[in-house]
Design an enzyme around this catalytic site. Structure first.
Site, short mmCIF file in Angstrom:
data_model
loop_
_atom_site.label_atom_id
_atom_site.label_comp_id
_atom_site.label_asym_id
_atom_site.label_seq_id
_atom_site.Cartn_x
_atom_site.Cartn_y
_atom_site.Cartn_z
N ARG A 1 0.84 -1.21 0.00
CA ARG A 1 0.00 0.00 0.00
C ARG A 1 0.87 1.26 0.00
NH1 ARG A 1 -4.42 0.59 4.53
NH2 ARG A 1 -2.54 0.88 5.78
N ARG B 1 9.21 27.36 0.19
CA ARG B 1 7.81 26.91 0.07
C ARG B 1 7.29 27.25 -1.31
NH1 ARG B 1 2.69 29.15 0.86
NH2 ARG B 1 1.12 27.66 1.60
N GLU C 1 -16.61 4.95 6.08
CA GLU C 1 -15.74 4.19 6.99
C GLU C 1 -15.61 4.96 8.28
OE1 GLU C 1 -11.70 4.03 5.31
OE2 GLU C 1 -12.04 5.99 4.41
N LEU D 1 -10.21 4.16 2.47
CA LEU D 1 -8.87 3.59 2.49
C LEU D 1 -8.99 2.07 2.33
CD1 LEU D 1 -5.85 4.42 2.94
CD2 LEU D 1 -6.12 3.34 5.17
N1 PMP Z 1 -9.70 3.71 6.98
C1 PMP Z 1 -9.00 4.78 7.40
C2 PMP Z 1 -9.52 6.14 7.06
C3 PMP Z 1 -7.82 4.63 8.15
O1 PMP Z 1 -7.13 5.69 8.57
C4 PMP Z 1 -7.39 3.31 8.47
C5 PMP Z 1 -6.16 3.09 9.31
N2 PMP Z 1 -5.05 3.75 8.86
C6 PMP Z 1 -8.14 2.23 8.01
C7 PMP Z 1 -9.27 2.47 7.26
C8 PMP Z 1 -7.71 0.82 8.29
O2 PMP Z 1 -6.60 0.47 7.52
P1 PMP Z 1 -5.59 -0.66 8.02
O3 PMP Z 1 -6.42 -1.89 8.25
O4 PMP Z 1 -4.65 -0.81 6.90
O5 PMP Z 1 -4.98 -0.13 9.27
#
Ligand code: PMP
Length: 286
Positions: free
Chosen positions: A52, A101, A182, A206
């Protein structure tokens, strides 16, 4: 006791670790990150996090300053130097310090910034919260639209987390166009009539590394999985709910916006998936 942290190839006491004020990670959130859990001194799903990381960097046309082997060696070195049995390793890569910047990207040979540090968490696997479950609130998802890239631009999730805390809850589930995307830092799931329902992958969420593993284990255990969006009403009427993330693993959710889910206790599907996840990931840890 001061931690030893990693900055651009050096292992330093945290007080001596420094990054430029011109770093684009600091000025523009022009950086990506990964969080990998450590159980029994070993890294959980390290390959998934590296894959990732490469994808996040690629989507932002950012270089990858180290090889997977270098990242692995540095993670292990930090685990060892800080005596971490259980906890997390945070990794951040930015577009570096162009010495000024400017909205335009700096030349490609600008050295990037790589920072890693440890966070100890002894009860990661036997987290007492997993026996009582989380309460979540619902709030509007006001993040940018490339949530599939794991950038350090975390202000909105942080605001939503504070809104949850102010309401006496543990986290917030984000809602866009009447559908849950999420959690602030986790993927969200409900269970209805034995079917696990979680939003399909797209740039709206994500792509959780824990999500991928948990859905694989669920399917291997002959559980039914539907990858689709679900509404707040559907969530409140669910038999069970839970979230997944690299640090929470599988965390039951027992209340959504004041509505009790099922019996108001962690449900059997979430508990079983948590047990399978921890057992399988311990076996595969590196
Ligand atoms: N969604 C978001 C917005 C997140 O920040 C995370 C954790 N970083 C996850 C889902 C879960 O991802 P992972 O299982 O790879 O930690």
């Amino acid at each position: 006791m001061s931690r030893i942290v990693y900055v651009n190839g050096e292992y330093l006491p945290e007080e001596q670790a420094k990054v430029s004020v011109f770093d684009r990670g600091f000025l523009m959130a022009d950086g990506v990150y990964e969080v990998t859990s450590v159980l029994g001194g070993k890294l959980i799903d390290f390959g998934g996090h590296m894959a990732r990381l490469r994808r996040s960097l690629g989507e932002l046309s950012m270089g990858n300053p180290l090889s997977d082997d270098d990242y692995l060696a540095a993670h292990r070195e930090l685990v060892s130097r800080n005596g971490i049995e259980n906890g997390m390793i945070y990794l951040q890569v930015t577009r570096g310090n162009p010495g000024d910047r400017d909205f335009a990207f700096p030349p490609e040979d600008t050295p990037q910034t790589v920072v890693m540090f440890t966070q100890e968490k002894d009860n990661l696997a036997d987290n007492p919260a997993a026996t009582t479950g989380w309460k979540v609130i619902l709030t509007e998802d006001l993040r940018w639209s490339r949530r599939d890239i794991k950038t350090v631009q975390l202000l909105f999730p942080s605001l939503a987390k504070m809104e949850a805390k102010a309401a006496g809850a543990d986290d917030a589930w984000l809602v866009e166009d009447g559908v849950i995307t999420e959690g602030t830092s986790n993927n969200a799931y409900i269970v209805k009539d034995g079917t696990i329902i979680t939003r399909q992958l797209s740039s709206d969420i994500l792509h959780g590394i824990t999500r991928a593993a948990v859905l694989r284990f669920a399917r291997e255990a002959q559980m039914k999985v539907e990858e689709r969006g679900f509404t707040p009403d559907e969530a409140k009427a669910a038999d069970e709910a839970f979230v997944t993330s690299a640090s929470a693993f599988v965390m039951p959710v027992v209340e959504i916006d004041g509505a009790r889910i099922g019996e108001g206790k962690p449900g059997p599907v979430a508990q079983r998936l948590r047990d399978i996840y921890i057992e399988e990931m311990r076996k595969a840890a590196v």
